[in-house]
Structure formats: structure tokens, C-alpha cells
Design a protein around this motif. Structure first.
Motif, short mmCIF file in Angstrom:
data_model
loop_
_atom_site.label_atom_id
_atom_site.label_comp_id
_atom_site.label_asym_id
_atom_site.label_seq_id
_atom_site.Cartn_x
_atom_site.Cartn_y
_atom_site.Cartn_z
N GLU A 41 0.85 -1.18 0.00
CA GLU A 41 0.00 0.00 0.00
C GLU A 41 0.89 1.23 0.00
OE1 GLU A 41 -3.74 0.35 2.48
OE2 GLU A 41 -2.52 1.87 3.49
N SER A 70 -3.01 3.80 -2.79
CA SER A 70 -2.99 2.74 -3.80
C SER A 70 -2.66 1.41 -3.14
CB SER A 70 -1.96 3.04 -4.89
OG SER A 70 -2.30 4.22 -5.60
N THR A 71 -3.49 0.43 -3.40
CA THR A 71 -3.27 -0.93 -2.90
C THR A 71 -2.98 -1.85 -4.07
OG1 THR A 71 -4.82 -0.53 -1.07
CG2 THR A 71 -4.26 -2.82 -1.56
N THR A 72 -1.89 -2.61 -3.97
CA THR A 72 -1.48 -3.49 -5.06
C THR A 72 -1.36 -4.92 -4.55
OG1 THR A 72 -0.21 -1.67 -6.04
CG2 THR A 72 0.24 -3.89 -6.85
N TRP A 93 -0.31 -8.12 -11.54
CA TRP A 93 -0.69 -7.37 -10.33
C TRP A 93 -1.99 -6.61 -10.59
CZ3 TRP A 93 4.42 -4.58 -8.40
CH2 TRP A 93 5.32 -5.55 -7.96
N ASP A 95 -4.41 -3.42 -8.94
CA ASP A 95 -4.30 -2.29 -8.02
C ASP A 95 -5.61 -1.51 -7.94
OD1 ASP A 95 -4.01 0.30 -9.91
OD2 ASP A 95 -2.87 -1.36 -10.78
N GLN A 97 -6.90 2.43 -6.55
CA GLN A 97 -6.51 3.74 -6.03
C GLN A 97 -7.75 4.52 -5.63
OE1 GLN A 97 -5.10 7.29 -8.40
NE2 GLN A 97 -3.18 6.85 -7.33
N ARG A 111 -9.52 1.23 -10.63
CA ARG A 111 -8.94 -0.09 -10.49
C ARG A 111 -8.21 -0.45 -11.77
NH1 ARG A 111 -13.34 -4.30 -9.21
NH2 ARG A 111 -11.50 -5.57 -8.71
N TYR A 148 4.80 -0.55 -13.21
CA TYR A 148 4.85 -0.47 -11.75
C TYR A 148 6.21 -0.07 -11.22
CZ TYR A 148 0.30 -2.81 -11.40
OH TYR A 148 -1.04 -3.13 -11.49
#
Length: 335
Positions: A41, A70-72, A93, A95, A97, A111, A148
Motif C-alpha cells: 500500500e 494505492s493498494t497493489t 498485479w 491495483d 486507487q 482499479r 509499476y
């Protein structure tokens, strides 16, 4: 015993050479890959950002502080399947946000899902890559460039960075070597000039036009990103974004929808430095220091063993051909 020592030295030297090769060509490629089970995160903030309040009662520019989280997450199964299909390490991945203003209002949520090469960071067209800026409205995306992170062993050169809003790559140019909290990093800048990225129906009054009907305005977007990259791992330690989005009619600016200078929080930067400083040290030793030491020591031991072996071989004939006179030879005569 003398014959054993040279053999041991040569054997140990060969072992070190093999170990050096394994570290360089096997261990390093296994370690220098993005994690398959990514779970992170990141938080960016912007003070005194200008945004467009879409509340029907407002429909105007407001000044707020923003927080973008942001969560990945890594899709392990999809990554393994893609890697098996392509014969190389691929990471998938996903993510999310969320951007929230200081009054607690969620201003936007997006997303995405992207696949990329685990070593180079370059986007790969596979695995259901998509972008979603409106809830439940996914759009398939063929990404290019870096998505990324930067590659392991980042060089002082220009890389293409994917800009999801513009739907194109932007050159990220090397600027200088510097440091972030004592960690050596490379600074890159990627500037997207104002670009029309779509259109939007808005009330005529919003863009300074007469009438009560809606009018179609161009959405013009610009962004200047600055990356501070740890070069061994390619990890982004710190990042800033100077985002600007406006509504324009016939090329003339009419309203600002976004004007924000986002950057990692101090806590986020400190966390990144702490995590990647140790990882960079380990990779540097596996890829450089340890193989070099193994190579040098291995060659020295082999050379020493061969020299001692030849010396013993040369000395052996001399020892074998020697005679001993003990002075005991007598001759007895009888009368």
C-alpha cells in the motif's frame, strides 16, 4: 601428505569458481524478480489541490487537501500460468486507487490489472489487463513501457513509462544521481505535455457559455512525474506528480478539474528506504561482490595448487635416485 595439499587446493579453487558462476548466473536471476505475491500500500498526498466539485449544487472549482491510497496485490495463479505459457517470469498485479479529500469525500476511485516482465518491468499483453475508472465499467488495455517499477539494474538512460490517463507512454529521462534519506537513487523525470484525452458533457455555464443546455468540452490532461529509483532493485523510493486537467472549448481553457502536486508521504519514503536498502545490498553482493571474490580466490587456489604439485613432482625423482654410503664396507682375508 605433500601430494594431498595441492589436490585439496585445486579442488577448493574449482569449487569456488563453480559457486561464483552459480551465484552470478543462477541465484541472481532467481532473486532479481518482482514478487509474485505482491501485497503493498502506498500513500501520496497533495495540499491545496484544486479540483472540480461535481455536486449538482456546486459545479465549481474548490481547494482541498487530497490523499491518494494505492493498494497493489499480486495474482499468484495468473502469474504462474503466464510464466509457464511464455517460458519467462511474468507478474500479474491488480491495483486500486482511492483519492479522498480532507472533508472525507471520496473524489475518485479506480482499479486496474496489468501483466509485466518480472525483471525488466516492461508491460506484457496478456492475462486480462484492464482499467476501470467508472465502477463496473472495465476497459481492456494493451499497455506498453514500464507500469509499476523500473528494471533491476536500472541504467542512466531514458525509459518509457505508461500513463494510464493518456493511454500512451511518456519518456522518463535520467536526470542525476542523488540520494533519499542516505540511500543512493537515480532521478528520472517524465513530462506529458497538455494532451486531449477525451470529451465531457457539462452545463454550458461551467465553461462560460450561455444557455441551459449541456455542451461538449475537451478534457485536456498534463502530468510531470519525478521518480527517485533505487537502481539495483528498480524500486521507486519516492515519487511526485504535478497533475493538471482542464476543460477546454476550441483549445481555450475554461475550467480546471484537477490541479494537484502529489508526493509520497514522509512515512512512505522512510518505509521504502528501510525495505529496499537491505534488498539492494543483498542483490549487489550476489551479483557482484561474492562472484568476484569466488573467482579471484578460486583462481589463486588453483594456481597455488598447481605450483605446489609441480614442485613436488620435480622433487620426487631426486629423492628416489639418491644412494646412501654408511661406511661399513669391509673386506676380510683369511690366511
Amino acid at each position: 601428505m605433500r601430494r594431498v595439499v595441492p589436490a585439496v587446493l585445486v579442488g577448493l579453487g574449482v569449487f569456488l569458481l563453480v559457486a561464483a558462476a552459480l551465484l552470478k548466473f543462477y541465484a541472481y536471476p532467481k532473486l532479481a524478480v518482482a514478487p509474485i505475491d505482491q501485497n503493498s500500500e502506498t500513500t501520496l498526498t497533495a495540499e491545496d489541490a484544486v479540483i472540480f466539485d461535481t455536486d449538482p449544487a456546486m459545479l465549481t472549482e474548490v481547494v482541498v487537501d487530497l490523499t491518494a491510497v494505492s493498494t497493489t496485490r499480486g495474482d499468484v495463479d495468473a502469474s504462474r500460468e503466464a510464466s509457464d505459457d511464455r517460458g519467462e517470469d511474468i507478474r500479474v498485479w491488480a491495483d486500486t486507487q482511492t483519492i479522498t479529500s480532507d472533508d472525507g469525500v471520496v473524489r475518485s476511485k479506480s482499479r486496474g490489472r496489468a501483466a509485466f516482465d518480472a525483471f525488466t518491468g516492461e508491460a506484457v499483453d496478456c492475462c486480462g489487463s484492464f482499467s476501470e475508472t467508472t465502477e463496473d465499467e472495465r476497459t481492456s488495455v494493451v499497455r506498453e513501457g514500464l507500469v509499476y517499477k523500473f528494471p533491476f539494474g536500472t541504467e542512466k538512460e531514458t525509459y518509457d513509462w505508461w500513463d494510464g490517463t493518456a493511454g500512451t507512454t511518456v519518456p522518463a529521462e535520467f536526470v542525476e544521481e542523488t540520494d533519499v534519506d542516505g540511500l543512493d537513487v537515480y532521478k528520472f523525470e517524465a513530462e506529458l505535455e497538455p494532451t486531449v484525452v477525451g470529451t465531457r458533457e457539462v452545463p454550458a455555464s461551467v465553461v462560460g457559455e450561455r444557455g441551459s443546455d449541456s455542451i461538449e468540452a475537451d478534457v485536456v490532461y498534463a502530468n510531470k512525474r519525478t521518480f527517485f529509483v533505487e537502481p539495483v532493485t528498480g524500486a521507486v523510493i519516492d515519487r511526485t506528480e504535478e497533475q493538471r486537467s482542464i476543460l477546454a472549448i476550441d483549445g481555450e481553457e475554461r475550467a480546471t478539474t484537477t490541479e494537484a502536486d502529489l508526493s509520497f508521504t514522509d512515512e512512505q519514503v522512510a518505509k521504502n528506504v528501510d525495505e529496499y536498502e537491505s534488498k539492494a545490498s543483498l542483490l549487489s553482493m550476489v551479483n557482484g561482490l561474492f562472484p568476484i571474490l569466488g573467482l579471484v580466490l578460486g583462481l589463486i587456489l588453483i594456481a597455488l595448487g598447481l605450483v605446489l604439485g609441480r614442485r613436488d613432482a620435480a622433487a620426487a625423482p631426486a629423492r628416489t635416485g639418491a644412494t646412501k654410503d654408511d661406511g661399513t664396507h669391509r673386506e676380510t682375508t683369511k690366511v
